[in-house]
Structures are given as C-alpha cells and as structure tokens.
Design a protein around this motif. Structure first.
Motif, short mmCIF file in Angstrom:
data_model
loop_
_atom_site.label_atom_id
_atom_site.label_comp_id
_atom_site.label_asym_id
_atom_site.label_seq_id
_atom_site.Cartn_x
_atom_site.Cartn_y
_atom_site.Cartn_z
N ASN A 3 0.75 -1.07 -0.23
CA ASN A 3 0.10 0.01 0.05
C ASN A 3 0.86 1.41 -0.15
N ILE A 5 0.41 5.20 0.79
CA ILE A 5 -0.37 6.16 1.52
C ILE A 5 0.33 7.59 1.26
N ALA A 16 -2.79 3.69 7.69
CA ALA A 16 -1.47 3.08 7.84
C ALA A 16 -1.57 2.21 9.04
N VAL A 27 3.02 -1.06 4.15
CA VAL A 27 2.55 0.19 3.93
C VAL A 27 3.75 1.23 3.41
N ILE A 29 4.12 5.27 3.62
CA ILE A 29 3.51 6.44 3.64
C ILE A 29 4.18 7.59 3.55
N LEU A 204 2.31 4.70 14.18
CA LEU A 204 3.16 4.18 13.03
C LEU A 204 4.35 3.42 13.29
N ILE A 209 5.56 -0.64 8.45
CA ILE A 209 5.26 0.81 8.08
C ILE A 209 6.47 1.39 7.69
#
Length: 363
Positions: A3, A5, A16, A27, A29, A204, A209
């Motif tokens: 993913n 973001i 997230a 993720v 981000i 986070l 992440i």
C-alpha cells in the motif's frame, strides 16, 4: 498486498495503522512536509506545545472513534471555550444566553431571552439563518448576524454570507443555553497529554510501515503498489484538468512573549476589528505553567498554488466542480481519495478518522 499512502495526516495515519496492525500488510506512507500529522502537528517551544497550523481540539460523540484514538495515548480532559470581542466585551462564542447578558442591560436581556425561549427549548441549537426567519426575533437576530457572523465571514471567506452553503452557519449555531463550551454536544473532548505529534508517532510504530518525509507524490512510482490512498488535492492529482478547486488559506504569525499570560483564554475571536480573525494562546490547551507564553495570530488569505490549502470553499460552484472530479476518481482502480483535500471537505478530526475507518472496513 503493498500500500502507498500519500499524506501523513489523520486519514493516512489511520489507514497505515490499520493496514499494518490489522491486515499485516506493508505500507509506505509519504508526506511532502518535514513532520507527520498534517495540520494537526504540534511542536514543543520552550516547554509549551504549540499547534503549528492553528488550534486543534479533539472532540467527538462517536465512542468507537474515541476508543480508537485513545489506544495511542492519554488525553487531557480539555473543554474548549472560545471568546469573541464584541462591542469591546469578551463574550461566549457560539453566542448563548450568557453572551446576551454580557452585552445588553439586564432588563433588555431578559426581554430578549423570553422571546427566544418562546420559540426554542432551553438547550436548543439554532442556525443564524433560522433565527432570522422569525419576525419577532429580528432585533436579536440582526445583532448576532452583524456582530458575530457577517464581518468574520467577510474576513474568513472574502465573500458575502449569502454566497456560502448554509452548512457554514450550522457549524457555529446560536445556543439557547448557558453552556459556554464550543462543542457542548460532544461527549468526549480533549488534547493528547503528550501532544498530537507524539500520539501520531505511536500510530506508525510497526516494522511493516515505512515513513518517508520531505517526499513528493511525484517522487514515487505508484504503479508498483496494489493500492494507493491519496490525501492530496484531488484536482492536483488530475493535473487541474477540469479546473482549479478554490480554497482559503491562512497566514500564521507565532510570537513568544516574556510574560506569563497574554490573554484570558486559549482562543479569542475578533469578528469585527483588525485584519486577523483570532489569537491562539497555546499554553491553555494543556494548562502549562511557565514564565513566558506563546501566541499565534491567524490572518485569512486568498489561496494560490504553492500556498497551504486550509479551507475548501463551501459554494455551489465548488461542490459541482468537486463532483466532476469525484466522477473521474471513481473510474480509477484501487486508487482512493481520502482526507480533507481528497474529499474536498472540511473534516473535524474525529470525522477524518471515522471516514478512514469506514473506508478500511470496505477493503
């Protein structure tokens, strides 16, 4: 699943956190700024936590949202109150019965209060537009409109109130009560005890992440991800193909003063005087005690590309243009537009979290 973001504001942070901790998905981000949290970020300045982009008070009646956000930190039970300078007096905002008695002589205030209570139950919330529809309430309606709404609106939005959507005025109703809180109907209210930025960092804390700051969306190849969540401006994503969505921006001037307090409240509005709309005194949010204080002046300004987008313009023309962009967005596969800029909507913090959680539930 991987993913991407784009934007580490509340919407992006929530997604997230859920994708990594619940779905166990990777993720990335990113954010173009040097910190997470979007406009909710704060910073320690000499022991006072300063809201970098204007006052942000968390408030909600949504228990599931409250239970979600409090997983990441304790909240100081702060109840937000706003004062406004009207006729040289500091009165409650939203305007309520206490404000009525602050401005008018007692006998006149009693007369006006009786008229209001003849139409509305004690505890009611009334839009200024609704109040102005009653002929026998014209005197108090005109006073409130002229001294609380009109000139503040002209400064904030640079247009007449009649050009704005009625929802603007329902955000700051007249309260037929003596409750001075700005959010009297919200069950849960407060400020993170360690500050917003510390709370966001905890969201986070997962090795799945990866966070990259000072990074533009154009720096990333979006095609390498299974899903993309975009919290930037939706018209910018489409290279302004249909036109530019209008916004209002702010100029914030923060000053440290060598005195214990500047004013008597966290936020004081100036609807009729001066070119700024309000002054924030940050130490009140967490009841910080210090020999100095820090204040921020807010000056509304026109938005131009390169400025920070603060407020989507609540007009029919802007809504129609956003709807056209929204139709284009729905044609994209696995690209989701989120947050204040992606949805072209002025979200309160709890609504941003609520919308992100609702989207997550559909994935």
């Amino acid at each position: 699943m991987t993913n991407l973001i784009i934007g580490a504001g509340l919407s992006g942070l929530t997604l997230a956190e859920r994708l990594a901790n619940d779905k166990k998905e990777r993720v990335l981000i990113i954010d173009r700024r040097e910190q997470i949290g979007g406009n909710c970020a704060d910073v320690d300045m000499g022991g006072i936590l300063v809201h970098k982009f204007g006052a942000h008070i968390f408030h909600t009646s949504n228990q599931s949202v409250w239970e979600y956000i409090t997983r990441f930190g304790l909240f100081y039970p702060y109840m937000h109150r706003v004062l406004g300078q009207v006729w040289g007096q500091l009165i409650a905002i939203p305007f309520n019965l206490n404000a009525l008695y602050s401005i008018f002589p007692t006998t006149k205030a009693q007369e006006l209060e009786s008229k209001l209570l003849a139409h509305f139950a004690f505890g009611s919330r009334v839009s200024i537009l609704e109040l102005r529809s009653y002929k026998d309430l014209q005197e108090i309606a005109d006073f409130i409109y002229e001294n609380v709404f009109l000139h503040y609106t002209l400064k904030q939005w640079q247009c007449a109130p009649s050009e704005l959507d009625s929802s603007v005025f329902s955000r700051v109703p007249i309260l037929i009560s003596k409750d001075d809180r700005y959010f009297p109907n919200d069950t849960y209210q407060g400020i993170p005890l360690e500050g917003y930025s510390a709370l966001f960092a905890k969201m986070l804390q997962n090795p799945l992440i990866e966070l990259r700051l000072n990074t533009q969306a154009s720096d990333i190849d979006m095609s390498g991800f299974d899903r993309v969540f975009y919290s930037g401006a939706i018209d910018e994503y489409f290279s302004y193909e249909l036109g530019e969505l209008p916004y209002r921006s702010l100029e914030l001037k923060t000053v440290e003063l060598d005195k214990e307090y500047f004013g008597i409240n966290s936020v004081i509005n100036y609807p009729n005087n001066y070119d700024f709309t309000r002054i924030i005194e940050h130490k009140y949010f967490l009841d910080t005690h210090s020999p100095h204080t820090i204040i921020t002046y807010e000056f509304p300004k026109s938005w131009h590309r390169g400025d920070e987008r603060y407020y989507p313009m609540p007009t029919k023309e802007a809504s129609a243009l956003y709807a056209a962009y929204e139709r284009k967005a729905k044609q994209l596969k696995n690209v989701f537009f989120i947050g204040r800029l992606g949805a072209y909507k002025y979200y309160d913090m709890d609504k941003a979290i609520e919308a992100a959680l609702a989207l997550y539930a559909t994935l």
